[in-house]
Design a protein around this motif. Sequence first.
Motif, PDB file in Angstrom:
ATOM      1  N   ALA A  15      60.143  51.937  27.185  1.00 44.06           N
ATOM      2  CA  ALA A  15      60.209  53.026  28.178  1.00 44.06           C
ATOM      3  C   ALA A  15      58.831  53.282  28.790  1.00 44.06           C
ATOM      4  N   GLU A  16      57.767  53.142  27.990  1.00 43.33           N
ATOM      5  CA  GLU A  16      56.405  53.348  28.510  1.00 43.33           C
ATOM      6  C   GLU A  16      56.000  52.234  29.476  1.00 43.33           C
ATOM      7  N   GLN A  17      56.473  51.017  29.202  1.00 44.51           N
ATOM      8  CA  GLN A  17      56.188  49.888  30.108  1.00 44.51           C
ATOM      9  C   GLN A  17      56.759  50.182  31.487  1.00 44.51           C
ATOM     10  N   ILE A  18      58.011  50.658  31.508  1.00 47.97           N
ATOM     11  CA  ILE A  18      58.669  50.976  32.779  1.00 47.97           C
ATOM     12  C   ILE A  18      57.943  52.135  33.470  1.00 47.97           C
ATOM     13  N   GLN A  19      57.630  53.174  32.657  1.00 49.67           N
ATOM     14  CA  GLN A  19      56.976  54.374  33.187  1.00 49.67           C
ATOM     15  C   GLN A  19      55.644  54.027  33.863  1.00 49.67           C
ATOM     16  N   ASN A  20      54.814  53.220  33.192  1.00 49.08           N
ATOM     17  CA  ASN A  20      53.494  52.869  33.722  1.00 49.08           C
ATOM     18  C   ASN A  20      53.626  52.051  35.012  1.00 49.08           C
ATOM     19  N   THR A  21      54.603  51.159  35.031  1.00 44.91           N
ATOM     20  CA  THR A  21      54.822  50.313  36.214  1.00 44.91           C
ATOM     21  C   THR A  21      55.325  51.146  37.383  1.00 44.91           C
TER      22      THR A  21
ATOM     23  N   GLY B   5      50.046  48.310  37.464  1.00 47.50           N
ATOM     24  CA  GLY B   5      50.283  49.342  36.460  1.00 47.50           C
ATOM     25  C   GLY B   5      49.401  50.546  36.743  1.00 47.50           C
ATOM     26  N   PHE B   6      49.793  51.724  36.234  1.00 42.46           N
ATOM     27  CA  PHE B   6      49.059  52.935  36.597  1.00 42.46           C
ATOM     28  C   PHE B   6      47.623  52.932  36.082  1.00 42.46           C
ATOM     29  N   ASP B   7      47.433  52.582  34.805  1.00 42.75           N
ATOM     30  CA  ASP B   7      46.067  52.674  34.251  1.00 42.75           C
ATOM     31  C   ASP B   7      45.685  51.480  33.367  1.00 42.75           C
ATOM     32  N   HIS B   8      46.271  50.322  33.655  1.00 48.00           N
ATOM     33  CA  HIS B   8      45.858  49.081  33.006  1.00 48.00           C
ATOM     34  C   HIS B   8      46.071  49.028  31.487  1.00 48.00           C
ATOM     35  N   PRO B   9      47.299  49.365  31.029  1.00 48.87           N
ATOM     36  CA  PRO B   9      47.571  49.232  29.591  1.00 48.87           C
ATOM     37  C   PRO B   9      47.865  47.779  29.203  1.00 48.87           C
ATOM     38  N   LEU B  10      47.837  47.514  27.899  1.00 52.85           N
ATOM     39  CA  LEU B  10      48.283  46.215  27.393  1.00 52.85           C
ATOM     40  C   LEU B  10      49.778  46.368  27.112  1.00 52.85           C
ATOM     41  N   TYR B  11      50.619  45.691  27.920  1.00 52.09           N
ATOM     42  CA  TYR B  11      52.058  45.981  27.896  1.00 52.09           C
ATOM     43  C   TYR B  11      52.722  45.758  26.541  1.00 52.09           C
TER      44      TYR B  11
ATOM     45  N   ASN C 145      45.044  49.572  40.032  1.00 49.31           N
ATOM     46  CA  ASN C 145      45.530  50.658  39.181  1.00 49.31           C
ATOM     47  C   ASN C 145      45.206  51.996  39.857  1.00 49.31           C
ATOM     48  N   PRO C 146      46.228  52.794  40.226  1.00 50.92           N
ATOM     49  CA  PRO C 146      45.962  54.086  40.871  1.00 50.92           C
ATOM     50  C   PRO C 146      45.007  54.979  40.068  1.00 50.92           C
ATOM     51  N   ALA C 147      45.013  54.886  38.740  1.00 54.46           N
ATOM     52  CA  ALA C 147      44.154  55.760  37.919  1.00 54.46           C
ATOM     53  C   ALA C 147      42.672  55.583  38.238  1.00 54.46           C
ATOM     54  N   PHE C 148      42.286  54.439  38.823  1.00 50.87           N
ATOM     55  CA  PHE C 148      40.854  54.176  39.030  1.00 50.87           C
ATOM     56  C   PHE C 148      40.429  54.227  40.506  1.00 50.87           C
ATOM     57  N   ILE C 149      41.401  54.382  41.412  1.00 54.37           N
ATOM     58  CA  ILE C 149      41.058  54.416  42.851  1.00 54.37           C
ATOM     59  C   ILE C 149      40.043  55.535  43.095  1.00 54.37           C
ATOM     60  N   GLY C 150      38.973  55.215  43.824  1.00 62.32           N
ATOM     61  CA  GLY C 150      37.992  56.246  44.156  1.00 62.32           C
ATOM     62  C   GLY C 150      37.137  56.673  42.986  1.00 62.32           C
TER      63      GLY C 150
ATOM     64  N   THR D  39      53.170  52.862  46.913  1.00 61.09           N
ATOM     65  CA  THR D  39      54.093  52.728  48.053  1.00 61.09           C
ATOM     66  C   THR D  39      53.920  53.878  49.052  1.00 61.09           C
ATOM     67  N   LYS D  40      53.272  54.971  48.638  1.00 67.46           N
ATOM     68  CA  LYS D  40      52.987  56.054  49.595  1.00 67.46           C
ATOM     69  C   LYS D  40      51.996  55.572  50.664  1.00 67.46           C
ATOM     70  N   HIS D  41      51.193  54.554  50.297  1.00 69.88           N
ATOM     71  CA  HIS D  41      50.130  54.106  51.210  1.00 69.88           C
ATOM     72  C   HIS D  41      50.317  52.672  51.715  1.00 69.88           C
ATOM     73  N   PHE D  42      50.897  51.830  50.875  1.00 71.33           N
ATOM     74  CA  PHE D  42      50.889  50.396  51.180  1.00 71.33           C
ATOM     75  C   PHE D  42      52.277  49.789  51.007  1.00 71.33           C
ATOM     76  N   ASN D  43      52.410  48.571  51.540  1.00 71.87           N
ATOM     77  CA  ASN D  43      53.653  47.840  51.395  1.00 71.87           C
ATOM     78  C   ASN D  43      53.609  47.067  50.066  1.00 71.87           C
ATOM     79  N   VAL D  44      54.255  47.607  49.036  1.00 72.81           N
ATOM     80  CA  VAL D  44      54.143  47.029  47.690  1.00 72.81           C
ATOM     81  C   VAL D  44      55.432  46.302  47.332  1.00 72.81           C
ATOM     82  N   GLU D  45      55.344  44.996  47.152  1.00 73.64           N
ATOM     83  CA  GLU D  45      56.556  44.214  46.877  1.00 73.64           C
ATOM     84  C   GLU D  45      56.434  43.370  45.611  1.00 73.64           C
ATOM     85  N   SER D  46      55.388  43.636  44.827  1.00 69.06           N
ATOM     86  CA  SER D  46      55.195  42.830  43.617  1.00 69.06           C
ATOM     87  C   SER D  46      54.470  43.660  42.552  1.00 69.06           C
ATOM     88  N   PHE D  47      54.335  43.068  41.400  1.00 65.50           N
ATOM     89  CA  PHE D  47      53.635  43.720  40.291  1.00 65.50           C
ATOM     90  C   PHE D  47      52.951  42.625  39.482  1.00 65.50           C
TER      91      PHE D  47
END
Length: 333
Positions: free
Chosen positions: A234-240, A222-228, A120-125, A248-256
Amino acid sequence: MGIKEKIISLGSKFQTDDIAKSYPLDYCIPVYHAVSDGPLPHLRNIIQYKTQKEFEKDLDILSRNFQFVSWDEFKDFHNGYFKPKKKIALLTFDDGLVEFHDVVVPILERKGIYAVNFINPAFIGNQDLMFRCKASLLIERVAQMDKNTLTTIPGIELTHDIKKLLISKIQAFTYDDRFILDRIASHFKFSFTDFLIDYRPYMTLDQLHSVVSKGFGISNHGFDHPLYNTLEPAEQIQNTVAGHEFLTKHFNVESFAFPFTDYGVKKEFFDEIYKKEDLFCTFGSAGLKLDSVKKNLQRIPMENGKDAAQILKEEIAYFKLKKLLNKNTIHRK
Ligand SMILES: [Zn+2]
């Protein structure tokens, strides 16, 4: 033990020891979070993570029955280009915890096994802490507290079960209630920020890059680990999408991989996300099950206090039982 658990446990006793043979699918996708020999206060009340020895035992059991594959082999296998000698296993981890970098990767490098971590990007670092980890920390705090200091909470009477009551309340908070955990923490003068600074529970961006440079995968959780199933479509799509675009700015992301569970997520989500992003597949964690959305693959949770052999035998027994009842496929509308 509930009825379901009793049936599964009984059924598992009739399974042969040849797991590879009785395993009903041609792929196995185990999911873990952390491996540690020490007490992890932010995890130990919510996840029964394994010790290094227990984890290595699981890997040995899995290796005996399956052929571990890399992400490329996994894709090739599903596309029909890769013919494995055994049924395949793809090892997965969730949540981007630092134990992956510190403990798991050295073990996997030694054994030559690939894994992918869904983060989850929200928790990196260590910018923030997932709300269930906050619950685990508060439970630690409550367990250590003098019972009498708890009576100062308005509306809670002093009984000998007060700690139990409070702990069960904290356990029950959902993603929507997550801000209440911050209020309880400030009431108990507990600082999640201090914990994040002192403990550094998550991998940093540098550590994620280092893991990738060693051949391991990083993907979207997901961005911050919600319960889908508590989010609007629309929020499900937004978070994903937010998680995918950051990663994808940093890594090769092909799944969720869905945080918590994909239970209750409708077909329209999958239609939409496969239109928006270039994904090979998505992952749930409902155990050994099929899904009416063919590209949504279910993983087997491995952190329930049992070893891999017992978990697989129970999953196989339960799968066979559900097959008889025609219930081994998740149907989405
Ligand atoms: Zn997770």
